[in-house]
Design a protein around this motif. Sequence first.
Motif, PDB file in Angstrom:
ATOM      1  N   LYS A   1       7.713   9.979  -1.526  1.00  0.00           N
ATOM      2  CA  LYS A   1       6.616   9.015  -1.640  1.00  0.00           C
ATOM      3  C   LYS A   1       6.778   7.984  -0.524  1.00  0.00           C
ATOM      4  CE  LYS A   1       5.277   5.472  -4.976  1.00  0.00           C
ATOM      5  NZ  LYS A   1       5.653   4.880  -6.264  1.00  0.00           N
ATOM      6  N   PHE A   2       5.693   7.668   0.168  1.00  0.00           N
ATOM      7  CA  PHE A   2       5.727   6.709   1.261  1.00  0.00           C
ATOM      8  C   PHE A   2       4.945   5.458   0.892  1.00  0.00           C
ATOM      9  CE2 PHE A   2       5.930  10.947   3.148  1.00  0.00           C
ATOM     10  CZ  PHE A   2       7.080  10.846   3.897  1.00  0.00           C
TER      11      PHE A   2
ATOM     12  N   GLY B   1       0.815  -1.202   0.000  1.00  0.00           N
ATOM     13  CA  GLY B   1       0.000   0.000   0.000  1.00  0.00           C
ATOM     14  C   GLY B   1       0.848   1.251   0.000  1.00  0.00           C
ATOM     15  N   SER B   2       0.169   2.390   0.048  1.00  0.00           N
ATOM     16  CA  SER B   2       0.871   3.664   0.094  1.00  0.00           C
ATOM     17  C   SER B   2       0.263   4.548   1.166  1.00  0.00           C
ATOM     18  CB  SER B   2       0.809   4.367  -1.269  1.00  0.00           C
ATOM     19  OG  SER B   2      -0.527   4.656  -1.605  1.00  0.00           O
ATOM     20  N   VAL B   3       0.990   5.600   1.530  1.00  0.00           N
ATOM     21  CA  VAL B   3       0.543   6.542   2.548  1.00  0.00           C
ATOM     22  C   VAL B   3       0.663   7.947   1.972  1.00  0.00           C
ATOM     23  CG1 VAL B   3       1.026   7.493   4.840  1.00  0.00           C
ATOM     24  CG2 VAL B   3       1.346   5.065   4.427  1.00  0.00           C
ATOM     25  N   VAL B   4      -0.367   8.763   2.188  1.00  0.00           N
ATOM     26  CA  VAL B   4      -0.327  10.159   1.760  1.00  0.00           C
ATOM     27  C   VAL B   4      -0.300  11.031   3.008  1.00  0.00           C
ATOM     28  CG1 VAL B   4      -1.556  11.984   0.536  1.00  0.00           C
ATOM     29  CG2 VAL B   4      -1.595   9.655  -0.345  1.00  0.00           C
ATOM     30  N   SER B   5       0.656  11.939   3.063  1.00  0.00           N
ATOM     31  CA  SER B   5       0.783  12.854   4.196  1.00  0.00           C
ATOM     32  C   SER B   5       1.031  14.258   3.667  1.00  0.00           C
ATOM     33  CB  SER B   5       1.953  12.418   5.087  1.00  0.00           C
ATOM     34  OG  SER B   5       2.174  13.380   6.096  1.00  0.00           O
ATOM     35  N   THR B   6       0.055  15.146   3.853  1.00  0.00           N
ATOM     36  CA  THR B   6       0.224  16.513   3.347  1.00  0.00           C
ATOM     37  C   THR B   6       0.991  17.386   4.332  1.00  0.00           C
ATOM     38  OG1 THR B   6      -1.960  17.089   4.189  1.00  0.00           O
ATOM     39  CG2 THR B   6      -1.811  16.467   1.876  1.00  0.00           C
TER      40      THR B   6
ATOM     41  N   ILE C   1      12.374   5.795  -3.017  1.00  0.00           N
ATOM     42  CA  ILE C   1      13.178   6.679  -3.864  1.00  0.00           C
ATOM     43  C   ILE C   1      13.390   6.127  -5.267  1.00  0.00           C
ATOM     44  CG2 ILE C   1      14.389   7.705  -1.904  1.00  0.00           C
ATOM     45  CD1 ILE C   1      16.776   5.860  -2.634  1.00  0.00           C
ATOM     46  N   ILE C   2      12.829   4.928  -5.535  1.00  0.00           N
ATOM     47  CA  ILE C   2      13.082   4.306  -6.833  1.00  0.00           C
ATOM     48  C   ILE C   2      11.835   4.037  -7.663  1.00  0.00           C
ATOM     49  CG2 ILE C   2      15.273   3.285  -6.137  1.00  0.00           C
ATOM     50  CD1 ILE C   2      13.747   0.685  -5.778  1.00  0.00           C
TER      51      ILE C   2
ATOM     52  N   ALA D   1      13.932   2.953   3.992  1.00  0.00           N
ATOM     53  CA  ALA D   1      13.882   3.429   2.612  1.00  0.00           C
ATOM     54  C   ALA D   1      13.946   2.252   1.655  1.00  0.00           C
ATOM     55  CB  ALA D   1      15.037   4.380   2.327  1.00  0.00           C
ATOM     56  N   ILE D   2      13.088   2.281   0.638  1.00  0.00           N
ATOM     57  CA  ILE D   2      13.140   1.277  -0.412  1.00  0.00           C
ATOM     58  C   ILE D   2      14.312   1.655  -1.309  1.00  0.00           C
ATOM     59  CG2 ILE D   2      11.945   0.291  -2.403  1.00  0.00           C
ATOM     60  CD1 ILE D   2       9.300   0.911  -0.907  1.00  0.00           C
TER      61      ILE D   2
END
Length: 88
Positions: free
Chosen positions: A23-24, A8-13, A45-46, A76-77
């Motif tokens: 990007k998380f 999944g992903s995470v959005v943080s404003t 980062i990739i 970190a990926i």
Amino acid sequence: MIIGKVVGSVVSTRKSEKLIGQKFMIVEPVHHMKADLNRIVAIDIIGAGIGEYVLVAQGSAARIGCDIEGAPVDAAIVGIVDDGAGLE
């Protein structure tokens, strides 16, 4: 370093200024690498995508690997696994 699957992903404003533009992703370590972790949030980062197996650096290696020393980064990926045969 651990191997995990992006789930999944995470959005943080609102976040630290040093993390703006990052990007998380939510990464679930493969079964035999879980230790005490179920899932972690890692800076990507990739350009990994959901469902891909990835290499994740943790601690100070994560900050060095993503070139943002001094940022509050714990994971970190740093690579995408091309052949994940035998991981699960």
